[in-house]
Design an enzyme around this catalytic site. Sequence first.
Site, PDB file in Angstrom:
ATOM      1  N   ASP A  49      56.932 -14.293  -4.128  1.00 21.21           N
ATOM      2  CA  ASP A  49      55.731 -14.736  -3.408  1.00 21.21           C
ATOM      3  C   ASP A  49      56.066 -14.927  -1.925  1.00 21.21           C
ATOM      4  OD1 ASP A  49      53.351 -15.813  -2.595  1.00 21.21           O
ATOM      5  OD2 ASP A  49      53.319 -17.440  -4.073  1.00 21.21           O
ATOM      6  N   GLU A  78      45.039 -15.301  -5.010  1.00 20.75           N
ATOM      7  CA  GLU A  78      44.949 -16.671  -5.512  1.00 20.75           C
ATOM      8  C   GLU A  78      43.994 -17.517  -4.680  1.00 20.75           C
ATOM      9  OE1 GLU A  78      49.142 -17.836  -5.253  1.00 20.75           O
ATOM     10  OE2 GLU A  78      48.648 -19.128  -3.567  1.00 20.75           O
ATOM     11  N   TYR A 127      58.443 -22.347   1.517  1.00 26.35           N
ATOM     12  CA  TYR A 127      57.525 -22.312   0.400  1.00 26.35           C
ATOM     13  C   TYR A 127      58.246 -22.110  -0.923  1.00 26.35           C
ATOM     14  CZ  TYR A 127      54.623 -20.746  -3.233  1.00 26.35           C
ATOM     15  OH  TYR A 127      54.075 -20.644  -4.470  1.00 26.35           O
ATOM     16  N   HIS A 150      53.784 -15.732   0.276  1.00 26.29           N
ATOM     17  CA  HIS A 150      52.885 -16.809   0.697  1.00 26.29           C
ATOM     18  C   HIS A 150      52.256 -16.578   2.075  1.00 26.29           C
ATOM     19  CE1 HIS A 150      51.320 -20.919  -0.112  1.00 26.29           C
ATOM     20  NE2 HIS A 150      51.467 -20.463  -1.338  1.00 26.29           N
ATOM     21  N   GLU A 207      50.572 -16.274 -14.527  1.00 27.43           N
ATOM     22  CA  GLU A 207      51.538 -17.228 -13.955  1.00 27.43           C
ATOM     23  C   GLU A 207      51.594 -18.481 -14.830  1.00 27.43           C
ATOM     24  OE1 GLU A 207      50.554 -18.633 -10.022  1.00 27.43           O
ATOM     25  OE2 GLU A 207      52.552 -19.473  -9.709  1.00 27.43           O
ATOM     26  N   GLU A 243      53.970 -10.732  -3.763  1.00 27.88           N
ATOM     27  CA  GLU A 243      52.677 -11.427  -3.704  1.00 27.88           C
ATOM     28  C   GLU A 243      52.329 -11.876  -2.296  1.00 27.88           C
ATOM     29  OE1 GLU A 243      52.656 -14.676  -6.468  1.00 27.88           O
ATOM     30  OE2 GLU A 243      51.106 -15.746  -5.345  1.00 27.88           O
ATOM     31  N   ARG A 265      44.801 -11.660  -8.350  1.00 28.08           N
ATOM     32  CA  ARG A 265      45.249 -12.981  -8.804  1.00 28.08           C
ATOM     33  C   ARG A 265      44.163 -14.051  -8.866  1.00 28.08           C
ATOM     34  NH1 ARG A 265      49.533 -15.126  -9.576  1.00 28.08           N
ATOM     35  NH2 ARG A 265      49.668 -16.715  -7.949  1.00 28.08           N
ATOM     36  N   TRP A 320      50.521 -20.829   5.987  1.00 28.10           N
ATOM     37  CA  TRP A 320      51.314 -21.497   4.968  1.00 28.10           C
ATOM     38  C   TRP A 320      51.229 -20.798   3.690  1.00 28.10           C
ATOM     39  CZ3 TRP A 320      50.314 -24.050   0.209  1.00 28.10           C
ATOM     40  CH2 TRP A 320      51.505 -24.513  -0.403  1.00 28.10           C
ATOM     41  N   ARG A 351      59.680 -15.170 -11.419  1.00 29.86           N
ATOM     42  CA  ARG A 351      59.495 -15.169  -9.968  1.00 29.86           C
ATOM     43  C   ARG A 351      60.713 -15.827  -9.338  1.00 29.86           C
ATOM     44  NH1 ARG A 351      55.025 -18.635  -6.462  1.00 29.86           N
ATOM     45  NH2 ARG A 351      56.699 -20.153  -6.334  1.00 29.86           N
TER      46      ARG A 351
HETATM   47  C1  CS2 Z   1      51.350 -20.367  -5.243  1.00 33.30           C
HETATM   48  C2  CS2 Z   1      50.799 -21.726  -5.406  1.00 33.30           C
HETATM   49  O1  CS2 Z   1      51.546 -20.232  -7.545  1.00 33.30           O
HETATM   50  C3  CS2 Z   1      51.544 -19.600  -6.504  1.00 33.30           C
HETATM   51  O2  CS2 Z   1      51.724 -18.414  -6.403  1.00 33.30           O
HETATM   52  O3  CS2 Z   1      51.114 -19.610  -4.155  1.00 33.30           O
HETATM   53  O4  CS2 Z   1      51.876 -22.569  -5.656  1.00 33.30           O
HETATM   54  C4  CS2 Z   1      49.992 -22.280  -4.247  1.00 33.30           C
HETATM   55  O5  CS2 Z   1      50.790 -22.554  -3.160  1.00 33.30           O
HETATM   56  C5  CS2 Z   1      49.300 -23.494  -4.695  1.00 33.30           C
HETATM   57  O6  CS2 Z   1      48.591 -23.206  -5.850  1.00 33.30           O
HETATM   58  C6  CS2 Z   1      48.404 -24.040  -3.610  1.00 33.30           C
HETATM   59  O7  CS2 Z   1      47.520 -24.946  -4.139  1.00 33.30           O
HETATM   60 MG    MG Z   2      51.185 -17.556  -4.622  1.00 29.74          MG
END
Ligand code: CS2
Ligand code: MG
Length: 403
Positions: free
Chosen positions: A210, A262, A159, A212, A339, A236, A283, A403, A147
Amino acid sequence: MKITAARVIVCCPGRNFVTLKIETDQGLTGVGDATLNGRELAVASYLQDHVLPCLIGRDPQQIEDIWQYLYKGAYWRRGPVTMSAIAAVDTALWDIKAKMAGMPLYQLLGGRSRTGVMVYGHATGRDIAETVDEVLRHREEGYQAIRAQSGVPGLEKVYGVSTTQRMYEPADGNLPNEHDWDSAKYLRHTPRLFEAVREAVGEDIHLLHDVHHRLSPNEAAQLGRSLEPYQLFWMEDPTPADNPQAFRLIRQHTTTPLAVGEVFNSIWDCKLLIEEQLIDYIRATVTHAGGITHLRRIADLAALYQVRTGCHGATDLSPVAMGAALHFDTWVPNFGVQEYMPHSAQMLSVFPHDWRFERGMLYCGETPGHGVDIDEKLAAKYPYQRAYLPVNRLQRDGTLWDW
Ligand code: CS2
Ligand code: MG
């Protein structure tokens, strides 16, 4: 067989983890992860105050009945707190059942579907050059999937990029830190990042990114299109999935594969995205989506629509979650990728485990159960420390953003 005791252990060996340990009258024990980043104590209380009293005396072999009892019986279904609590119980019970059977958990699920679990690592840098270096370093270490994230010119903190240390830890504030955001800057920068990364790394490495949850559906479609020449493995969370229909627009405009889930905690969060084939990878995790019992239902639904798994595996999921995930990944027929954001040595020392990493792959162990325990004495040396995830504001005028 009866459950005789259950304890919630909250510890902070570098970051907070919530762990459930269940004991039985036959001496077998099981552990489950219940960590909900930035809201840990809510799950600890849900378990401690509301779930554990109902567990004592029950037969730990009745995993399905206990799952339904906690899900339907609470009346208040779903949500991250509830589902993480149920997940911890479920994971601990599968651990116990596999120990009873004298088998590693993947055997109980249906046996091995692959020799090992392909993982993706995180390459992050403050700028494109640093990210390229990190991608190449991961390739040297044997990663087949990487990634790539980088700082965006003109933005202070974004992020996935740590400005102070190499290990990125999202929950980095005693109160929420504030990040700044500008979608136009990001949309200009990201294709440049992938142009450079692809050029440096060649064609054989899987590249992931990602977003985010930060773009509108239309912007996400633009980004997906502009990344098509670089052949991503996935893009992602391009936009928040609260409204899954939003992905129809993205899908109409780009063939860049999409990964979402996620933050999902239930099959109902996944249903439309999967059934309309709006995503390529789901995810959801053992920890946040109701344990092995529920994650398996999600994966089975996904398999019908050729959607593959890509379990969340950030460091806020404990080594217990990773152990359970690896057994799941070893079995699940429609596996995609896992991951892997390695825990620190301090974190790992609290959770004796038998999984191992080797050249871009993780392998679950063969000890009965899911192969991870908690050293409670050591855990007691690291008391809980409040920590928050950051918030994100538009650089232009301070509007609170995703976020
Ligand atoms: C993220 C995470 O791993 C990922 O893809 O989006 O780092 C996420 O921000 C955290 O797990 C939040 O707790
Ligand atoms: Mg993520």
